[in-house]
Design a protein around this motif. Sequence first.
Motif, PDB file in Angstrom:
ATOM      1  N   GLU A   1      -3.138  -5.568  -2.009  1.00 19.30           N
ATOM      2  CA  GLU A   1      -3.790  -4.317  -1.643  1.00 19.30           C
ATOM      3  C   GLU A   1      -4.851  -3.946  -2.669  1.00 19.30           C
ATOM      4  OE1 GLU A   1      -1.342  -0.891  -0.079  1.00 19.30           O
ATOM      5  OE2 GLU A   1       0.265  -2.189  -0.853  1.00 19.30           O
TER       6      GLU A   1
ATOM      7  N   ILE B   1      -4.481   1.645   4.485  1.00 17.28           N
ATOM      8  CA  ILE B   1      -4.012   0.413   3.858  1.00 17.28           C
ATOM      9  C   ILE B   1      -5.203  -0.521   3.723  1.00 17.28           C
ATOM     10  CG2 ILE B   1      -2.529  -1.622   4.087  1.00 17.28           C
ATOM     11  CD1 ILE B   1      -0.575   0.094   5.683  1.00 17.28           C
TER      12      ILE B   1
ATOM     13  N   MET C   1      -1.410 -12.180  -0.426  1.00 14.06           N
ATOM     14  CA  MET C   1      -1.637 -10.887   0.227  1.00 14.06           C
ATOM     15  C   MET C   1      -1.588  -9.817  -0.845  1.00 14.06           C
ATOM     16  SD  MET C   1       0.570  -9.100   3.314  1.00 14.06           S
ATOM     17  CE  MET C   1       1.483  -7.761   2.542  1.00 14.06           C
TER      18      MET C   1
ATOM     19  N   LEU D   1       3.585  -2.838   5.725  1.00 10.35           N
ATOM     20  CA  LEU D   1       3.383  -3.854   4.688  1.00 10.35           C
ATOM     21  C   LEU D   1       4.533  -4.854   4.635  1.00 10.35           C
ATOM     22  CD1 LEU D   1       1.901  -1.525   1.941  1.00 10.35           C
ATOM     23  CD2 LEU D   1       0.685  -3.399   3.091  1.00 10.35           C
TER      24      LEU D   1
ATOM     25  N   VAL E   1      -8.166  -4.665   7.050  1.00 13.07           N
ATOM     26  CA  VAL E   1      -7.757  -6.011   6.628  1.00 13.07           C
ATOM     27  C   VAL E   1      -8.965  -6.916   6.425  1.00 13.07           C
ATOM     28  CG1 VAL E   1      -6.280  -7.985   7.118  1.00 13.07           C
ATOM     29  CG2 VAL E   1      -5.703  -5.752   8.076  1.00 13.07           C
TER      30      VAL E   1
ATOM     31  N   LEU F   1      -6.012  -3.898   2.834  1.00 15.86           N
ATOM     32  CA  LEU F   1      -5.260  -5.144   2.665  1.00 15.86           C
ATOM     33  C   LEU F   1      -6.190  -6.348   2.612  1.00 15.86           C
ATOM     34  CD1 LEU F   1      -2.193  -5.928   2.595  1.00 15.86           C
ATOM     35  CD2 LEU F   1      -2.486  -6.639   4.978  1.00 15.86           C
TER      36      LEU F   1
END
Length: 254
Positions: free
Chosen positions: A31, A46, A29, A13, A106, A48
Amino acid sequence: MTKKTRLSRGAILRSLRSALEPQKHILAMWEGGAAAFNRVDRWSDIDLMVAAKDGQTAKAAEEVEAILKKLSPITARLSASHPNWPDMIHTFYKLALADEFLIVDVGVMPQSSQDKLLETEIHGKALVHFDKAKVCQPPRLDRKKFLAGMKNRKTKLVNMFELFSNFTVKELGRKNYIEAQYSHFMILNMLVEALRMKHGPFHYDFRGRYLHYELPPREASKLQALFYVKDPADLRRKDARARRWFKKVIKTVK
């Protein structure tokens, strides 16, 4: 790189933030997922999200991938598309130098996207790493529209149940035990949706995610027992229980 020096969640990150934040075309950006519900543990991936200026999402997605490649060889990459989010570039990455559970998921969206998965009732409180354009302001959920959608889904579930709930019995009668098990899982999926509608309507379409966190403990334990089947006789008993329970629960959903 040894196991002790493997890439950590924080290192990934921090690398992404330090490289992306200075870019003028990248605006935010944050989470979601476990981080948004304050439930990150050693098994969490993650989740994201990145927001870019309109027309710059492809460039931003390429930059994210380039950063990850600098951190580690990528052993698996999967692109996903979603009818509800046609303007999102969604990609999953598995990094050779990260723990096997630390998948990097992502989503890159344009600034003008109408749905950035930020409604707190559904997606939790986003963990914002940077936001240069107030992109991460959670919108007000249109509850009337949302609950209307759930009501439509309930109607469909009821009809699916009436049409297909005897499939397990049918396949048991044929001694097709694999097919019978699959049909039992179909009933359990319907039951899960009904239980979510009753206990946590904002996640009624989350399927198997977060069930142990969001169902009452007794309900979760009761549901779990229905997933474990010993033999055909046990399957017949548990399928009957699941069907009775579905009919009882769905009546409580308004």
